[in-house]
Design a protein around this motif. Structure first.
Motif, PDB file in Angstrom:
ATOM      1  N   ASP A  72     -55.444  54.713 159.962  1.00  0.00           N
ATOM      2  CA  ASP A  72     -54.905  53.360 160.057  1.00  0.00           C
ATOM      3  C   ASP A  72     -54.005  53.114 158.850  1.00  0.00           C
ATOM      4  O   ASP A  72     -53.970  53.901 157.892  1.00  0.00           O
ATOM      5  N   ASP A  73     -53.271  52.032 158.890  1.00  0.00           N
ATOM      6  CA  ASP A  73     -52.321  51.748 157.822  1.00  0.00           C
ATOM      7  C   ASP A  73     -53.022  51.566 156.477  1.00  0.00           C
ATOM      8  O   ASP A  73     -52.496  51.966 155.429  1.00  0.00           O
ATOM      9  N   GLU A  74     -54.205  50.978 156.491  1.00  0.00           N
ATOM     10  CA  GLU A  74     -54.932  50.742 155.238  1.00  0.00           C
ATOM     11  C   GLU A  74     -55.275  52.054 154.551  1.00  0.00           C
ATOM     12  O   GLU A  74     -55.118  52.193 153.333  1.00  0.00           O
ATOM     13  N   THR A  75     -55.727  53.024 155.330  1.00  0.00           N
ATOM     14  CA  THR A  75     -56.065  54.332 154.762  1.00  0.00           C
ATOM     15  C   THR A  75     -54.842  55.012 154.167  1.00  0.00           C
ATOM     16  O   THR A  75     -54.880  55.532 153.040  1.00  0.00           O
ATOM     17  N   LEU A  76     -53.754  55.015 154.904  1.00  0.00           N
ATOM     18  CA  LEU A  76     -52.532  55.647 154.406  1.00  0.00           C
ATOM     19  C   LEU A  76     -52.038  54.963 153.138  1.00  0.00           C
ATOM     20  O   LEU A  76     -51.653  55.631 152.168  1.00  0.00           O
ATOM     21  N   ALA A  77     -52.052  53.635 153.133  1.00  0.00           N
ATOM     22  CA  ALA A  77     -51.570  52.892 151.960  1.00  0.00           C
ATOM     23  C   ALA A  77     -52.437  53.189 150.740  1.00  0.00           C
ATOM     24  O   ALA A  77     -51.923  53.369 149.625  1.00  0.00           O
ATOM     25  N   ARG A  78     -53.759  53.250 150.948  1.00  0.00           N
ATOM     26  CA  ARG A  78     -54.672  53.497 149.830  1.00  0.00           C
ATOM     27  C   ARG A  78     -54.435  54.877 149.224  1.00  0.00           C
ATOM     28  O   ARG A  78     -54.395  55.034 147.995  1.00  0.00           O
ATOM     29  N   VAL A  79     -54.278  55.890 150.073  1.00  0.00           N
ATOM     30  CA  VAL A  79     -54.047  57.240 149.557  1.00  0.00           C
ATOM     31  C   VAL A  79     -52.700  57.331 148.849  1.00  0.00           C
ATOM     32  O   VAL A  79     -52.594  57.914 147.765  1.00  0.00           O
ATOM     33  N   LEU A  80     -51.681  56.734 149.438  1.00  0.00           N
ATOM     34  CA  LEU A  80     -50.347  56.806 148.836  1.00  0.00           C
ATOM     35  C   LEU A  80     -50.272  56.054 147.509  1.00  0.00           C
ATOM     36  O   LEU A  80     -49.421  56.370 146.667  1.00  0.00           O
ATOM     37  N   GLU A  81     -51.154  55.108 147.311  1.00  0.00           N
ATOM     38  CA  GLU A  81     -51.215  54.440 146.014  1.00  0.00           C
ATOM     39  C   GLU A  81     -51.802  55.358 144.942  1.00  0.00           C
ATOM     40  O   GLU A  81     -51.498  55.225 143.761  1.00  0.00           O
ATOM     41  N   GLY A  82     -52.637  56.300 145.388  1.00  0.00           N
ATOM     42  CA  GLY A  82     -53.323  57.163 144.435  1.00  0.00           C
ATOM     43  C   GLY A  82     -52.662  58.497 144.171  1.00  0.00           C
ATOM     44  O   GLY A  82     -52.903  59.114 143.128  1.00  0.00           O
ATOM     45  N   VAL A  83     -51.826  58.960 145.106  1.00  0.00           N
ATOM     46  CA  VAL A  83     -51.173  60.247 144.931  1.00  0.00           C
ATOM     47  C   VAL A  83     -49.820  60.219 145.640  1.00  0.00           C
ATOM     48  O   VAL A  83     -49.697  59.673 146.729  1.00  0.00           O
ATOM     49  N   SER A  84     -48.841  60.819 145.019  1.00  0.00           N
ATOM     50  CA  SER A  84     -47.508  60.886 145.613  1.00  0.00           C
ATOM     51  C   SER A  84     -47.464  62.021 146.629  1.00  0.00           C
ATOM     52  O   SER A  84     -47.754  63.176 146.295  1.00  0.00           O
ATOM     53  N   LEU A  85     -47.142  61.676 147.872  1.00  0.00           N
ATOM     54  CA  LEU A  85     -47.044  62.670 148.937  1.00  0.00           C
ATOM     55  C   LEU A  85     -45.621  62.710 149.476  1.00  0.00           C
ATOM     56  O   LEU A  85     -44.998  61.674 149.666  1.00  0.00           O
ATOM     57  N   ASP A  86     -45.141  63.919 149.739  1.00  0.00           N
ATOM     58  CA  ASP A  86     -43.793  64.082 150.277  1.00  0.00           C
ATOM     59  C   ASP A  86     -43.778  64.025 151.796  1.00  0.00           C
ATOM     60  O   ASP A  86     -42.744  63.717 152.401  1.00  0.00           O
ATOM     61  N   ILE A  87     -44.917  64.341 152.418  1.00  0.00           N
ATOM     62  CA  ILE A  87     -45.012  64.427 153.875  1.00  0.00           C
ATOM     63  C   ILE A  87     -46.383  63.943 154.312  1.00  0.00           C
ATOM     64  O   ILE A  87     -47.401  64.240 153.647  1.00  0.00           O
ATOM     65  N   LEU A  88     -46.432  63.226 155.436  1.00  0.00           N
ATOM     66  CA  LEU A  88     -47.689  62.839 156.061  1.00  0.00           C
ATOM     67  C   LEU A  88     -47.864  63.676 157.319  1.00  0.00           C
ATOM     68  O   LEU A  88     -47.062  63.580 158.243  1.00  0.00           O
ATOM     69  N   GLN A  89     -48.883  64.513 157.342  1.00  0.00           N
ATOM     70  CA  GLN A  89     -49.192  65.335 158.512  1.00  0.00           C
ATOM     71  C   GLN A  89     -50.335  64.660 159.250  1.00  0.00           C
ATOM     72  O   GLN A  89     -51.431  64.497 158.688  1.00  0.00           O
ATOM     73  N   ILE A  90     -50.120  64.253 160.493  1.00  0.00           N
ATOM     74  CA  ILE A  90     -51.139  63.452 161.166  1.00  0.00           C
ATOM     75  C   ILE A  90     -51.500  63.984 162.545  1.00  0.00           C
ATOM     76  O   ILE A  90     -50.706  64.655 163.200  1.00  0.00           O
ATOM     77  N   TYR A  91     -52.730  63.679 162.936  1.00  0.00           N
ATOM     78  CA  TYR A  91     -53.191  63.845 164.308  1.00  0.00           C
ATOM     79  C   TYR A  91     -53.157  62.456 164.926  1.00  0.00           C
ATOM     80  O   TYR A  91     -53.918  61.570 164.507  1.00  0.00           O
ATOM     81  N   ALA A  92     -52.264  62.249 165.866  1.00  0.00           N
ATOM     82  CA  ALA A  92     -52.086  60.931 166.467  1.00  0.00           C
ATOM     83  C   ALA A  92     -51.171  61.081 167.676  1.00  0.00           C
ATOM     84  O   ALA A  92     -50.709  62.179 167.994  1.00  0.00           O
TER      85      ALA A  92
END
Length: 220
Positions: A72-92
């Motif tokens: 969900d958006d909350e999970t993605l936002a929380r992780v991106l606040e803690g670590v810089s990611l260049d790519i999001l690989q998702i199952y969706a």
């Protein structure tokens, strides 16, 4: 920096990094992408803080990929606040992948599990940078990927997509060259295939996997 298939070298992603030796081996041996798993059912799951600490060991180098399962958006936002990611690989779904790309402005890779040639995608959704072709998990699986399950590479013979893609599932140093030769994969993804124990990477296996993945060349 993301791998450019036009460079001619096969792209290699080492996923499920949890400890320093594995991360350092990816840097030393020239992996194109390193992956961090943010899915609590995986033995390779890390927190954003753990991923940040590993990533901070080396500036630049491989692109950092975060793997998420129906996030969900909350999970993605929380992780991106803690670590810089260049790519999001998702199952969706295709639709959700497009939403994530628009919402977060980070390139998205989408898993595409297959079990038959008819499952191979004919196109890549708008907003998705790359599709990962991997086996459909068995009915008993508790996670959608990372099950060391090997795809029937033969079903991909003659499949010539016009979009970026990556082969995953059951790859290891001993079989990756054969997999590439059969499928023509421009990039490959490995996790358990280069481990000495669940979640613990073998630097030697990482080195051999990268070397063997790039040993196959194709004539124009």
């Amino acid at each position: 920096m993301a791998h450019d298939p036009a460079s001619g070298a096969r792209g290699v992603k080492i996923c499920g990094l949890t400890e320093e030796a594995g991360f350092d081996a990816c840097i030393t041996h020239g992996a194109d992408w390193v992956g961090f798993v943010f899915f609590d059912r995986s033995p390779r799951c890390v927190t954003a803080a753990q991923a940040h600490a590993l990533s901070a060991r080396h500036t630049g180098g491989p692109a950092r990929v975060g793997l998420f399962v129906h996030p969900d958006d909350e999970t993605l936002a929380r992780v991106l606040e803690g670590v810089s990611l260049d790519i999001l690989q998702i199952y969706a779904s295709f639709e959700r992948a497009t939403e994530v790309r628009a919402r977060f402005g980070v390139p998205v890779w989408l898993s595409q599990p297959v079990s038959a040639r008819a499952d191979l995608p004919a196109h890549c959704p708008a907003g998705v940078e790359r599709l990962l072709i991997e086996p459909k998990p068995p009915a008993s699986a508790t996670r959608p990927g990372g099950n060391a399950q090997q795809l029937d590479w033969g079903l991909m013979k003659g499949w010539m997509p016009t979009f970026p893609w990556m082969l995953a599932g059951g790859l290891n140093p001993a079989n990756v060259a054969q997999a590439v030769a059969i499928t023509g994969a421009p990039a490959v993804d490995v996790s358990s295939g280069v481990e000495s124990a669940p979640g613990i990477k073998s630097p030697d296996a990482i080195a051999r996997f990268i070397q063997n993945a790039r040993s196959v060349t194709f004539s124009a």
